[in-house]
Motif scaffolding. Structure first.
Motif: not given
Length: 354
Positions: A165-172, A177-184
């Motif tokens: 799932l982490q790779k899936h998010i990092k790919a796009s 945005n990854i840091k924002i999602l981690a905070n959300i």
């Protein structure tokens, strides 16, 4: 033209297709859904009905340079019966073709002449079908909880889910945005506090409020996050959820089982295609159905019923006729003030949800 010829001569190889509850019906479709929800599989299965089609994936690096507004000549020359364009991000002029299906992850994209169709993540029944394991209900629930609801989730092992799932998010998504999602992830099943996220990120990176707020809006437009309003129109705080409930564990070390189960319930509710709201006491409210849901996963059924009784006045004020209480305890039914309360585990509730 050479790119189109190569794509035409080398269509995607057919793959095993597992039936979903959603089907493509009609000749002109705009298919919307988060990345990983199964749009490509649905489209390729649909294209298999045609003996002459053109498939274009704009996320495929080899497709770079295609002029989408100049497809008519090629379609006419090859007598193409069906055209599929995947991962479109902006409006185009529709070419002339008997059958057109376009996919996007953007809620905001609208194209005249196409009927919109939304594909969600796997619901619990679909996960069971894909997973193909003959386990008892509680075990299947645990596996669903860990793996999530993306179309490929049933095929992951428990130990590779987080990394995948982490790779899936990092790919796009970019680093911000990854840091924002981690905070959300830390606000799951809570009112989204964008200013607090801003302060958290501002301590580590250069960031403006406007940039943060726009990125959060973009993440919602891309279906990665979803928000719901309070039942009281005067309260503007929105609760936030992921479209894939397994993302919380993949993006945050903070464990909150109740929030994750609430996110699971929310994802199941989406298939009702109804407006979902919340109150300070009731986790989810579907006003059109006079229906409420309480998430009490760790309370014995007797205590869950007792809590429901204490909330009966509030439920009456909301006009609720039925309240389902999601709990891992034994099923039980009670009635107070003309409202029916059903205590049941998630797996029983999800199978019965219509």
């Amino acid at each position: 033209m050479n790119i189109l010829e190569n794509l035409y001569q080398n269509p995607p190889k057919s793959r095993e297709f597992l039936e979903r509850k959603i089907r493509i019906e009609g000749s002109k479709i705009l298919l919307k859904g988060v990345n990983g929800s199964g749009k490509s599989s649905l489209i390729l299965n649909h294209l298999s009905k045609f003996d002459n089609f053109l498939y274009i994936d704009l996320d495929d690096i080899r497709s770079f340079g295609i002029e989408l507004n100049n497809l008519n000549e090629f379609i006419k020359a090859k007598n193409i019966k069906a055209l599929a364009i995947e991962n479109l991000k902006s409006k185009i002029e529709l070419p002339i073709c008997d059958n057109i299906i376009i996919s996007t992850d953007l809620n905001s994209l609208h194209i005249d002449g196409l009927n919109q169709l939304e594909i969600l993540g796997l619901d619990y029944e679909e996960f069971i079908l894909f997973y193909r394991k003959n386990y008892e209900a509680r075990t299947l629930f645990s596996h669903f909880l860990i793996r999530g609801n993306l179309a490929f989730s049933p095929f992951l092992s428990e130990f590779e889910t987080t990394a995948f799932l982490q790779k899936h998010i990092k790919a796009s998504k970019d680093d911000l945005n990854i840091k924002i999602l981690a905070n959300i992830a830390n606000f799951m099943h809570q009112p989204l506090n964008s200013f607090k996220i801003y302060k958290n990120l501002k301590a580590h990176i250069k960031l403006s409020k406007d940039k943060l707020y726009q990125n959060i809006a973009d993440l919602e437009d891309q279906n990665l996050i979803k928000t719901i309003l309070h039942i009281n129109d005067n309260i503007t705080l929105k609760r936030v959820y992921f479209s894939n409930f397994a993302l919380k564990s993949a993006l945050s070390l903070h464990k909150d089982p109740k929030a994750t189960i609430a996110n699971m319930v929310f994802c199941e509710l989406l298939k009702l295609k109804k407006e979902i709201k919340y109150s300070n006491q009731i986790d989810f409210i579907v006003p059109d159905m006079s229906y409420g849901i309480l998430i009490l996963p760790f309370l014995p059924s007797e205590l869950a019923i007792l809590k429901a009784k204490k909330l009966s006045n509030h439920c009456n004020e909301l006009g609720l006729k039925r309240v389902d209480i999601i709990s891992n305890s034994q099923s039980q039914i009670a009635k107070f003030e003309k409202i029916t309360y059903n205590v049941m585990p998630f797996w029983q509730w999800a199978i019965g949800l219509s």
